[in-house]
Design a protein around this motif. Structure first.
Motif, PDB file in Angstrom:
ATOM      1  N   SER A 189       0.793  -1.225  -0.066  1.00 28.32           N
ATOM      2  CA  SER A 189       0.257  -0.024  -0.220  1.00 28.32           C
ATOM      3  C   SER A 189       0.678   1.163  -0.010  1.00 28.32           C
ATOM      4  CB  SER A 189      -0.985  -0.031   1.078  1.00 28.32           C
ATOM      5  OG  SER A 189      -0.220   0.147   2.302  1.00 28.32           O
ATOM      6  N   THR A 243       0.330   5.910   0.048  1.00 25.08           N
ATOM      7  CA  THR A 243      -0.236   7.110  -0.295  1.00 25.08           C
ATOM      8  C   THR A 243       0.476   8.348  -0.827  1.00 25.08           C
ATOM      9  OG1 THR A 243      -1.808   6.541   1.675  1.00 25.08           O
ATOM     10  CG2 THR A 243      -1.727   8.589   0.963  1.00 25.08           C
ATOM     11  N   SER A 295      -7.561   4.756  -5.378  1.00 24.24           N
ATOM     12  CA  SER A 295      -8.657   5.606  -4.625  1.00 24.24           C
ATOM     13  C   SER A 295      -8.058   6.923  -4.585  1.00 24.24           C
ATOM     14  CB  SER A 295      -8.952   5.312  -3.267  1.00 24.24           C
ATOM     15  OG  SER A 295      -9.218   3.765  -2.989  1.00 24.24           O
ATOM     16  N   THR A 326     -12.792   4.987  -6.043  1.00 29.51           N
ATOM     17  CA  THR A 326     -12.171   3.718  -5.906  1.00 29.51           C
ATOM     18  C   THR A 326     -12.224   3.073  -7.457  1.00 29.51           C
ATOM     19  OG1 THR A 326     -11.866   3.668  -3.592  1.00 29.51           O
ATOM     20  CG2 THR A 326     -11.334   1.547  -5.091  1.00 29.51           C
ATOM     21  N   SER A 379     -13.053  -3.807  -0.407  1.00 35.84           N
ATOM     22  CA  SER A 379     -12.191  -2.890  -0.605  1.00 35.84           C
ATOM     23  C   SER A 379     -12.791  -1.617   0.121  1.00 35.84           C
ATOM     24  CB  SER A 379     -11.994  -2.358  -1.972  1.00 35.84           C
ATOM     25  OG  SER A 379     -11.620  -0.910  -2.126  1.00 35.84           O
ATOM     26  N   GLN A 380     -12.269  -0.753   1.099  1.00 37.00           N
ATOM     27  CA  GLN A 380     -13.207   0.290   1.584  1.00 37.00           C
ATOM     28  C   GLN A 380     -12.246   1.586   1.476  1.00 37.00           C
ATOM     29  OE1 GLN A 380     -13.085   0.491   5.777  1.00 37.00           O
ATOM     30  NE2 GLN A 380     -14.631   1.960   6.020  1.00 37.00           N
ATOM     31  N   SER A 381     -12.741   2.672   0.878  1.00 39.60           N
ATOM     32  CA  SER A 381     -11.886   3.869   0.809  1.00 39.60           C
ATOM     33  C   SER A 381     -12.877   4.849   1.789  1.00 39.60           C
ATOM     34  CB  SER A 381     -11.952   4.368  -0.508  1.00 39.60           C
ATOM     35  OG  SER A 381     -12.958   4.429  -1.160  1.00 39.60           O
ATOM     36  N   TRP A 427      -3.518  -1.760   4.560  1.00 39.60           N
ATOM     37  CA  TRP A 427      -4.273  -0.666   4.732  1.00 39.60           C
ATOM     38  C   TRP A 427      -3.254   0.765   4.747  1.00 39.60           C
ATOM     39  CZ3 TRP A 427      -4.508   2.933   9.023  1.00 39.60           C
ATOM     40  CH2 TRP A 427      -3.391   2.786  10.030  1.00 39.60           C
ATOM     41  N   GLU A 469      -7.862  10.805   4.864  1.00 38.11           N
ATOM     42  CA  GLU A 469      -8.300   9.621   4.368  1.00 38.11           C
ATOM     43  C   GLU A 469      -7.751   8.636   5.118  1.00 38.11           C
ATOM     44  OE1 GLU A 469      -7.720  13.323   1.905  1.00 38.11           O
ATOM     45  OE2 GLU A 469      -6.355  12.140   2.807  1.00 38.11           O
ATOM     46  N   GLY A 507      -7.580   3.700   3.518  1.00 32.23           N
ATOM     47  CA  GLY A 507      -8.130   2.750   2.967  1.00 32.23           C
ATOM     48  C   GLY A 507      -7.857   1.344   3.446  1.00 32.23           C
ATOM     49  N   ASP A 526     -17.670   6.634   3.305  1.00 33.35           N
ATOM     50  CA  ASP A 526     -16.780   5.739   2.511  1.00 33.35           C
ATOM     51  C   ASP A 526     -17.485   5.024   1.104  1.00 33.35           C
ATOM     52  OD1 ASP A 526     -18.896   4.305   3.665  1.00 33.35           O
ATOM     53  OD2 ASP A 526     -17.606   3.173   5.113  1.00 33.35           O
TER      54      ASP A 526
END
Length: 233
Positions: free
Chosen positions: A5, A7, A32, A92, A163-165, A186, A192, A194, A222
Protein backbone atom coordinates in the motif's frame (compact mmCIF):
# COMPACT_ATOMS: atom_id res chain seq x y z
CA UNK A 1 0.95 -13.87 -2.35
CA UNK A 2 1.07 -10.62 -0.35
CA UNK A 3 -0.02 -7.00 -0.52
CA UNK A 4 1.40 -3.48 -0.59
CA UNK A 5 0.00 0.00 0.00
CA UNK A 6 1.05 3.61 -0.56
CA UNK A 7 -0.44 7.10 -0.18
CA UNK A 8 0.52 10.21 -2.15
CA UNK A 9 -0.33 13.85 -1.44
CA UNK A 10 0.61 14.91 -4.98
CA UNK A 11 -0.68 14.04 -8.42
CA UNK A 12 1.96 11.34 -8.81
CA UNK A 13 1.53 7.93 -7.17
CA UNK A 14 4.07 5.12 -7.47
CA UNK A 15 3.20 1.62 -6.28
CA UNK A 16 4.89 -1.76 -6.34
CA UNK A 17 3.50 -5.24 -6.70
CA UNK A 18 4.22 -7.52 -3.69
CA UNK A 19 7.73 -9.01 -3.52
CA UNK A 20 6.26 -12.51 -3.22
CA UNK A 21 4.42 -12.26 -6.55
CA UNK A 22 5.21 -14.99 -9.11
CA UNK A 23 4.96 -14.97 -12.89
CA UNK A 24 1.41 -15.92 -13.82
CA UNK A 25 -0.16 -14.46 -10.68
CA UNK A 26 -2.87 -11.85 -11.10
CA UNK A 27 -2.31 -8.50 -9.40
CA UNK A 28 -5.27 -6.43 -8.23
CA UNK A 29 -4.88 -2.67 -7.79
CA UNK A 30 -7.40 -0.67 -5.78
CA UNK A 31 -6.69 2.97 -6.68
CA UNK A 32 -8.53 5.63 -4.68
CA UNK A 33 -8.69 9.42 -4.53
CA UNK A 34 -10.53 12.31 -2.94
CA UNK A 35 -11.50 15.70 -4.39
CA UNK A 36 -10.38 15.10 -7.96
CA UNK A 37 -10.65 12.84 -10.97
CA UNK A 38 -9.55 9.22 -11.10
CA UNK A 39 -8.89 7.36 -14.38
CA UNK A 40 -11.10 4.67 -15.81
CA UNK A 41 -8.15 3.39 -17.85
CA UNK A 42 -4.50 2.71 -17.04
CA UNK A 43 -2.23 1.42 -19.79
CA UNK A 44 -1.38 -2.23 -19.22
CA UNK A 45 -4.26 -2.87 -16.82
CA UNK A 46 -7.89 -3.97 -17.12
CA UNK A 47 -10.65 -2.32 -15.09
CA UNK A 48 -12.75 -4.65 -12.96
CA UNK A 49 -14.91 -2.49 -10.67
CA UNK A 50 -15.42 1.13 -9.63
CA UNK A 51 -17.32 3.47 -7.35
CA UNK A 52 -17.46 7.26 -7.81
CA UNK A 53 -19.22 9.65 -5.42
CA UNK A 54 -20.14 13.34 -5.68
CA UNK A 55 -21.38 13.65 -2.06
CA UNK A 56 -21.17 11.63 1.15
CA UNK A 57 -24.82 10.57 1.16
CA UNK A 58 -25.08 9.62 -2.48
CA UNK A 59 -27.29 6.51 -2.54
CA UNK A 60 -25.59 4.61 -5.38
CA UNK A 61 -22.09 4.61 -6.82
CA UNK A 62 -21.52 6.14 -10.21
CA UNK A 63 -19.96 3.55 -12.51
CA UNK A 64 -18.17 3.72 -15.85
CA UNK A 65 -21.39 2.93 -17.67
CA UNK A 66 -22.89 6.11 -16.15
CA UNK A 67 -20.25 8.39 -17.68
CA UNK A 68 -21.71 10.90 -20.16
CA UNK A 69 -18.73 13.24 -20.59
CA UNK A 70 -15.11 12.13 -20.90
CA UNK A 71 -11.68 13.66 -21.27
CA UNK A 72 -9.27 10.88 -22.19
CA UNK A 73 -9.26 8.29 -19.38
CA UNK A 74 -11.22 10.58 -17.04
CA UNK A 75 -14.96 10.95 -16.61
CA UNK A 76 -15.97 14.58 -16.11
CA UNK A 77 -19.69 13.96 -15.68
CA UNK A 78 -21.81 11.00 -14.61
CA UNK A 79 -25.56 10.54 -14.88
CA UNK A 80 -27.49 7.74 -13.17
CA UNK A 81 -31.22 8.32 -13.36
CA UNK A 82 -31.90 11.72 -11.84
CA UNK A 83 -28.50 11.80 -10.13
CA UNK A 84 -25.84 13.87 -11.91
CA UNK A 85 -22.33 14.68 -10.70
CA UNK A 86 -18.60 14.69 -11.35
CA UNK A 87 -17.71 11.83 -8.98
CA UNK A 88 -14.81 13.76 -7.50
CA UNK A 89 -15.67 13.62 -3.80
CA UNK A 90 -14.40 10.06 -3.33
CA UNK A 91 -13.65 7.27 -5.77
CA UNK A 92 -12.06 3.84 -6.05
CA UNK A 93 -11.29 1.97 -9.26
CA UNK A 94 -10.08 -1.62 -9.21
CA UNK A 95 -7.67 -2.69 -11.97
CA UNK A 96 -5.95 -6.02 -12.58
CA UNK A 97 -3.20 -7.53 -14.71
CA UNK A 98 -1.44 -10.86 -15.13
CA UNK A 99 2.23 -10.77 -14.13
CA UNK A 100 4.63 -11.64 -16.96
CA UNK A 101 8.35 -12.30 -17.06
CA UNK A 102 9.08 -8.73 -18.21
CA UNK A 103 6.65 -7.10 -15.76
CA UNK A 104 8.07 -3.78 -14.48
CA UNK A 105 6.91 -4.58 -10.91
CA UNK A 106 6.70 -0.84 -10.16
CA UNK A 107 4.17 1.54 -11.69
CA UNK A 108 3.72 5.30 -11.66
CA UNK A 109 0.39 6.97 -12.40
CA UNK A 110 0.30 10.71 -13.09
CA UNK A 111 -2.97 12.31 -12.00
CA UNK A 112 -4.08 15.92 -12.59
CA UNK A 113 -4.11 18.16 -9.52
CA UNK A 114 -2.51 17.62 -6.14
CA UNK A 115 -5.16 15.96 -3.99
CA UNK A 116 -4.54 12.77 -2.01
CA UNK A 117 -4.55 9.40 -3.74
CA UNK A 118 -3.72 5.95 -2.44
CA UNK A 119 -3.22 2.45 -3.76
CA UNK A 120 -3.55 -1.00 -2.24
CA UNK A 121 -2.19 -3.88 -4.31
CA UNK A 122 -2.59 -7.61 -3.75
CA UNK A 123 -1.46 -10.64 -5.77
CA UNK A 124 -3.47 -13.85 -6.11
CA UNK A 125 -2.30 -17.14 -7.72
CA UNK A 126 -4.33 -19.59 -9.79
CA UNK A 127 -6.78 -17.03 -11.15
CA UNK A 128 -8.94 -17.96 -14.15
CA UNK A 129 -7.30 -15.77 -16.81
CA UNK A 130 -10.29 -16.06 -19.15
CA UNK A 131 -12.65 -14.62 -16.54
CA UNK A 132 -10.68 -13.20 -13.58
CA UNK A 133 -13.65 -11.40 -12.01
CA UNK A 134 -16.70 -13.51 -11.24
CA UNK A 135 -18.87 -10.77 -9.75
CA UNK A 136 -18.78 -7.35 -8.09
CA UNK A 137 -21.01 -5.13 -5.99
CA UNK A 138 -20.60 -1.61 -4.66
CA UNK A 139 -22.06 0.66 -1.98
CA UNK A 140 -21.84 4.46 -1.82
CA UNK A 141 -23.68 5.06 1.48
CA UNK A 142 -24.08 2.20 3.94
CA UNK A 143 -25.75 4.37 6.65
CA UNK A 144 -23.54 2.79 9.32
CA UNK A 145 -20.53 3.66 11.42
CA UNK A 146 -19.18 0.26 10.42
CA UNK A 147 -18.18 -0.65 6.89
CA UNK A 148 -21.06 -2.76 5.53
CA UNK A 149 -19.80 -4.51 2.41
CA UNK A 150 -22.54 -5.45 -0.08
CA UNK A 151 -23.52 -9.04 -0.74
CA UNK A 152 -22.09 -10.60 -3.87
CA UNK A 153 -22.22 -14.00 -5.57
CA UNK A 154 -19.21 -16.26 -5.18
CA UNK A 155 -18.26 -19.88 -5.62
CA UNK A 156 -16.37 -22.25 -3.33
CA UNK A 157 -12.58 -21.65 -3.34
CA UNK A 158 -12.91 -18.24 -5.01
CA UNK A 159 -11.35 -15.23 -3.26
CA UNK A 160 -13.50 -12.42 -1.92
CA UNK A 161 -11.83 -8.98 -1.80
CA UNK A 162 -13.45 -6.20 0.24
CA UNK A 163 -12.22 -2.65 -0.45
CA UNK A 164 -13.04 0.37 1.70
CA UNK A 165 -12.00 3.91 0.83
CA UNK A 166 -12.82 6.34 3.63
CA UNK A 167 -13.04 10.12 3.31
CA UNK A 168 -11.74 10.88 6.80
CA UNK A 169 -8.71 9.88 8.80
CA UNK A 170 -8.98 6.45 10.39
CA UNK A 171 -6.60 4.18 12.25
CA UNK A 172 -6.14 0.47 11.71
CA UNK A 173 -8.20 -0.34 14.80
CA UNK A 174 -11.16 1.84 13.75
CA UNK A 175 -12.20 -0.65 11.08
CA UNK A 176 -11.10 -4.06 12.27
CA UNK A 177 -11.31 -7.00 9.89
CA UNK A 178 -14.78 -8.53 9.49
CA UNK A 179 -15.15 -11.98 11.01
CA UNK A 180 -13.70 -14.68 8.78
CA UNK A 181 -11.54 -12.28 6.76
CA UNK A 182 -7.94 -11.10 6.87
CA UNK A 183 -6.68 -7.53 6.65
CA UNK A 184 -4.54 -7.66 3.52
CA UNK A 185 -3.28 -4.08 3.84
CA UNK A 186 -4.31 -0.57 4.77
CA UNK A 187 -3.09 3.03 4.55
CA UNK A 188 -4.06 6.45 5.85
CA UNK A 189 -3.18 10.12 5.56
CA UNK A 190 -4.31 13.43 7.02
CA UNK A 191 -7.96 13.12 5.98
CA UNK A 192 -8.31 9.74 4.23
CA UNK A 193 -7.89 6.01 4.82
CA UNK A 194 -8.12 2.80 2.84
CA UNK A 195 -8.52 -0.85 3.83
CA UNK A 196 -8.47 -4.12 1.90
CA UNK A 197 -9.74 -7.38 3.40
CA UNK A 198 -9.89 -10.83 1.87
CA UNK A 199 -11.11 -14.37 2.44
CA UNK A 200 -11.28 -17.73 0.69
CA UNK A 201 -14.92 -18.63 0.11
CA UNK A 202 -15.96 -21.93 1.68
CA UNK A 203 -19.28 -22.31 -0.15
CA UNK A 204 -21.16 -21.25 -3.30
CA UNK A 205 -23.87 -18.58 -3.16
CA UNK A 206 -24.44 -15.01 -2.02
CA UNK A 207 -22.00 -13.88 0.64
CA UNK A 208 -24.51 -11.73 2.51
CA UNK A 209 -23.50 -8.34 3.87
CA UNK A 210 -20.14 -8.42 5.64
CA UNK A 211 -19.50 -5.91 8.41
CA UNK A 212 -16.28 -4.51 9.85
CA UNK A 213 -15.67 -4.46 13.61
CA UNK A 214 -14.34 -1.73 15.88
CA UNK A 215 -15.59 1.83 16.51
CA UNK A 216 -15.78 2.68 12.80
CA UNK A 217 -16.35 6.25 11.66
CA UNK A 218 -19.00 8.72 10.47
CA UNK A 219 -21.78 7.30 8.29
CA UNK A 220 -21.57 7.41 4.49
CA UNK A 221 -17.98 8.66 4.37
CA UNK A 222 -16.82 5.57 2.49
CA UNK A 223 -16.99 3.84 -0.86
CA UNK A 224 -17.19 0.04 -0.63
CA UNK A 225 -16.46 -2.67 -3.20
CA UNK A 226 -17.06 -6.42 -2.91
CA UNK A 227 -15.12 -8.31 -5.60
CA UNK A 228 -15.07 -12.07 -6.18
CA UNK A 229 -11.90 -13.32 -7.90
CA UNK A 230 -12.57 -16.38 -10.05
CA UNK A 231 -10.01 -19.08 -9.33
CA UNK A 232 -9.39 -22.45 -10.96
CA UNK A 233 -10.66 -25.46 -9.00
Amino acid sequence: RGSTSVTSATGTITFKIPDTTNIGDTVFLFLSRTDNVLPLKISGWERGAECFKKTNRQDDCFRAVDCVERDGPYCLKFRRGDLVGDGRDLATVMFYRIVTEDDPCEWTVELPGRTTSWAIVTAIPNVNQEEPILSTAETACDISWDAVFPTVYGEKDDVLLLSQSFDDRAERTDFRKPRGTELLDWTNSRDEAGFLYGKLLESTGMTGEIVSRGPGGPKCKDALLSVVVNRFD
